[in-house]
Design an enzyme around this catalytic site. Sequence first.
Site: not given
Length: 299
Positions: A92, A106, A109, A145, A257
């Site tokens: 990420s 951003h 995967v 795009h 967690g």
Amino acid sequence: MNEFDRVRDYLTDLQDRICAAVEAADGKARFAEDLWKREEGGGGRTRILRDGAVFEQAGIGFSDVSGTRLPPSASAHRPELAGATWRACGVSLVFHPHNPYIPTTHMNVRYFRAERDGEVVAAWFGGGFDLTPFYPFDEDVQHWHRVAQALCEPFGQERYAAHKRWCDEYFFLRHRNETRGVGGLFFDDLGQDFERDFAYQRAVGDGFLDAYIPIVQRRKDTPYGEREREFQLYRRGRYVEFNLVYDRGTLFGLQSGGRAESILMSLPPRVRWEYGFTPEPGSAEARLADYLIPRDWLG
């Protein structure tokens, strides 16, 4: 090599390649690496680049974590998996440039697997990428795009339209009635055919640099002043709002967690809120609103 390890190896290599490309584009700063372990199982490597020539902060993390009980954010839409053991890996990233004319971006995967009594009961891919400009340019949005559409083509005519629409719907701030940016691709629960789905995940991961770096190169030398910087900081507030209120990945990480420092690396280093701010009609700042609604960028 089993399926999970194949995905894991791809993701660690992807992180390495993106870091190298971002360092080259920045030309000044380098990523610092933070290796960490998770008490409940697994760990990861978080890399942060700060105060570069181009990027104020660029964070990219790899994680491979596991647990004995799915958190509510993961089991809410798959109640049959409640109580299953799980393992997940992913990459990420969020990049926050200095220059307000370079969009924030951003990409994520990931791969998730759940087991019960030693048997895999579910496994799926998820991810995508999206673009958040502050001073948008049609040519940048269309380039973004076009890359997304091209990488989707081998996977069927409807893939781009479906995952673009999913992105528009997911990255939507309901309390602001606007999209987070100009979209891109988003997918989740992709688990019908491992080889095909893994190929698509690789296409998305590998396509990210092709989509983003040309925009960085095009805008990094655009002059800007205090007005643009203040607007950038104000709009970053919407990014924070989305990540802390709606983002499933953030909620999953915190509820399971996870390591807060790594989960929250997506947040910008500087941000501001202003009560009742309204951009001047006809200004470049007001023009942004025209981009924060779902639309066909390639029509």
